[in-house]
Write a protein that holds these residues in place. Structure first.
Motif, PDB file in Angstrom:
ATOM      1  N   LEU A 153      -6.107 -51.407 -37.725  1.00  0.00           N
ATOM      2  CA  LEU A 153      -6.331 -49.946 -37.547  1.00  0.00           C
ATOM      3  C   LEU A 153      -6.571 -49.264 -38.901  1.00  0.00           C
ATOM      4  O   LEU A 153      -6.065 -49.917 -39.898  1.00  0.00           O
ATOM      5  CB  LEU A 153      -5.013 -49.066 -36.896  1.00  0.00           C
ATOM      6  CG  LEU A 153      -4.916 -49.525 -35.509  1.00  0.00           C
ATOM      7  CD1 LEU A 153      -3.539 -48.772 -35.072  1.00  0.00           C
ATOM      8  CD2 LEU A 153      -6.120 -49.053 -34.646  1.00  0.00           C
ATOM      9  N   PRO A 154      -7.364 -48.258 -39.313  1.00  0.00           N
ATOM     10  CA  PRO A 154      -7.496 -47.348 -40.333  1.00  0.00           C
ATOM     11  C   PRO A 154      -6.207 -46.900 -40.827  1.00  0.00           C
ATOM     12  O   PRO A 154      -5.601 -46.504 -39.843  1.00  0.00           O
ATOM     13  CB  PRO A 154      -8.495 -46.634 -40.261  1.00  0.00           C
ATOM     14  CG  PRO A 154      -9.221 -46.838 -38.985  1.00  0.00           C
ATOM     15  CD  PRO A 154      -8.604 -47.800 -38.021  1.00  0.00           C
ATOM     16  N   ARG A 155      -5.795 -46.958 -41.891  1.00  0.00           N
ATOM     17  CA  ARG A 155      -4.550 -46.377 -42.229  1.00  0.00           C
ATOM     18  C   ARG A 155      -4.323 -44.970 -41.950  1.00  0.00           C
ATOM     19  O   ARG A 155      -2.991 -44.891 -41.458  1.00  0.00           O
ATOM     20  CB  ARG A 155      -4.214 -46.442 -43.784  1.00  0.00           C
ATOM     21  CG  ARG A 155      -2.752 -46.213 -44.361  1.00  0.00           C
ATOM     22  CD  ARG A 155      -2.421 -46.666 -45.627  1.00  0.00           C
ATOM     23  NE  ARG A 155      -2.352 -48.067 -45.764  1.00  0.00           N
ATOM     24  CZ  ARG A 155      -1.154 -48.615 -45.290  1.00  0.00           C
ATOM     25  NH1 ARG A 155       0.005 -47.959 -44.891  1.00  0.00           N
ATOM     26  NH2 ARG A 155      -1.000 -50.143 -45.483  1.00  0.00           N
ATOM     27  N   LEU A 191      -0.828 -42.097 -35.645  1.00  0.00           N
ATOM     28  CA  LEU A 191      -0.141 -42.709 -34.281  1.00  0.00           C
ATOM     29  C   LEU A 191       1.283 -42.882 -34.461  1.00  0.00           C
ATOM     30  O   LEU A 191       2.049 -42.507 -33.628  1.00  0.00           O
ATOM     31  CB  LEU A 191      -0.780 -44.057 -34.017  1.00  0.00           C
ATOM     32  CG  LEU A 191      -2.363 -44.041 -33.611  1.00  0.00           C
ATOM     33  CD1 LEU A 191      -3.018 -45.276 -33.676  1.00  0.00           C
ATOM     34  CD2 LEU A 191      -2.552 -43.245 -32.135  1.00  0.00           C
ATOM     35  N   ALA A 192       1.705 -43.375 -35.539  1.00  0.00           N
ATOM     36  CA  ALA A 192       3.071 -43.537 -35.694  1.00  0.00           C
ATOM     37  C   ALA A 192       3.999 -42.530 -36.137  1.00  0.00           C
ATOM     38  O   ALA A 192       5.018 -42.358 -35.317  1.00  0.00           O
ATOM     39  CB  ALA A 192       3.331 -44.443 -36.995  1.00  0.00           C
ATOM     40  N   ALA A 193       3.527 -41.515 -36.468  1.00  0.00           N
ATOM     41  CA  ALA A 193       4.249 -40.312 -36.733  1.00  0.00           C
ATOM     42  C   ALA A 193       4.334 -39.489 -35.497  1.00  0.00           C
ATOM     43  O   ALA A 193       5.378 -39.007 -35.198  1.00  0.00           O
ATOM     44  CB  ALA A 193       3.536 -39.299 -37.816  1.00  0.00           C
ATOM     45  N   ALA A 238       1.876 -52.000 -39.558  1.00  0.00           N
ATOM     46  CA  ALA A 238       1.951 -52.823 -38.654  1.00  0.00           C
ATOM     47  C   ALA A 238       0.336 -52.645 -37.932  1.00  0.00           C
ATOM     48  O   ALA A 238      -0.342 -53.515 -37.452  1.00  0.00           O
ATOM     49  CB  ALA A 238       2.772 -52.634 -37.510  1.00  0.00           C
ATOM     50  N   GLY A 239       0.233 -51.031 -37.645  1.00  0.00           N
ATOM     51  CA  GLY A 239      -1.035 -50.822 -37.245  1.00  0.00           C
ATOM     52  C   GLY A 239      -2.392 -51.543 -38.250  1.00  0.00           C
ATOM     53  O   GLY A 239      -3.287 -51.759 -37.633  1.00  0.00           O
TER      54      GLY A 239
END
Length: 280
Positions: A206-208, A214-216, A200-201
């Protein structure tokens, strides 16, 4: 002196044999050594092949062999870390060396204590453990239950071992399948959520690598808030969700996508599968 401290002291000079020094077995060995719970000269391990034995010996500096009976003969505590399908064979090998003065701790998924008790001399205490893979980074969650002959000191000692790689709880054995579906299978479900948040980012530009971080971190932080505050997750969710804000729109999408029911069904299905792996 607390019961837990007393239990640990009473077992502190025990000789421990780890049968199946694979990923989880090796992890527990490393944790026990790093925490100073045991010393290298008190620990031995077994693996299936001689070459692997040499590699584990070189890595950990402990005695490692391929004969389970030999390892158990001189041990006070036996950790069974083999695959569930191998437990029966291992118990057959070590039964002649077992007695009520030795403790068995099994991390073999779905193998009930009564299955093991039937294959060992009468009176041997057994503690069954269901850890999960985050133990690899010291953030594991382990559920423990005791067999007919295990006493409080056995449980407290076992908790000390698994607390060295995370947290532990004691449950009735009837709950172990549910534990397997929730905390043992759960990390895989969380990884899918983290992967999805990352995608989603990326979709939003957003760069992967940044999106993954961010997600983690967000997932870890939210979990830590639940554990440290003790507040209900719904209350914490409401604290983030401002009227007419961004979060409520996102929650609406989650509800329409049936995220809740899908996760519930995933845990229930995994628990049912664990129950099917019953050993006669």
């Amino acid at each position: 002196m607390t019961a837990k401290v007393a239990a640990v002291k009473s077992w502190s000079k025990s000789r421990v044999a780890v049968l199946g020094a694979g990923k989880m077995g090796t992890l527990l060995l490393q944790a026990m050594l790093e925490k100073g719970l045991l010393t290298k000269d008190c620990i031995s391990g077994t693996v299936q092949h001689a070459e692997k034995a040499k590699a584990v010996h070189k890595e950990l500096g402990i005695a490692v062999g391929v004969d389970n009976y030999v390892a158990v003969k001189e041990a006070d505590v036996v950790l069974i870390c083999v695959k569930p399908q191998q437990v029966g064979q291992v118990l057959e090998q070590i039964a002649p060396a077992m007695n009520p003065g030795k403790l068995i701790i099994s991390v073999a998924a779905s193998v009930p204590t009564d299955y093991m008790e039937k294959r060992l001399p009468d009176g041997v205490p057994i503690v069954r453990a269901m850890p999960n893979t985050p133990a690899l980074v010291g953030a594991g969650m382990t559920a423990l239950c005791k067999g007919r002959f295990a006493e409080k000191s056995h449980i407290e000692f076992t908790r000390t071992l698994f607390d060295s790689v995370g947290l532990s709880v004691v449950v009735d054995e009837k709950h172990m399948d549910a534990v397997t579906g929730l905390s043992a299978s759960g990390p895989a479900f969380i990884y899918i959520i983290i992967e999805s948040l990352t995608d989603a980012g990326v979709k939003c530009g957003l760069p992967r690598e940044l999106a993954t971080q961010l997600a983690a971190q967000t997932t870890m932080g939210a979990a830590k808030v639940v554990l440290e505050t003790g507040d209900h997750p719904a209350l914490l969710k409401d604290a983030v969700t401002t009227p007419a804000g961004c979060t409520i729109d996102g929650i609406l999408e989650l509800e329409e996508g049936k995220l809740r029911v899908t996760l519930i069904k995933a845990v229930v299905k995994a628990a049912q599968r664990a129950k099917e792996l019953v050993f006669s």
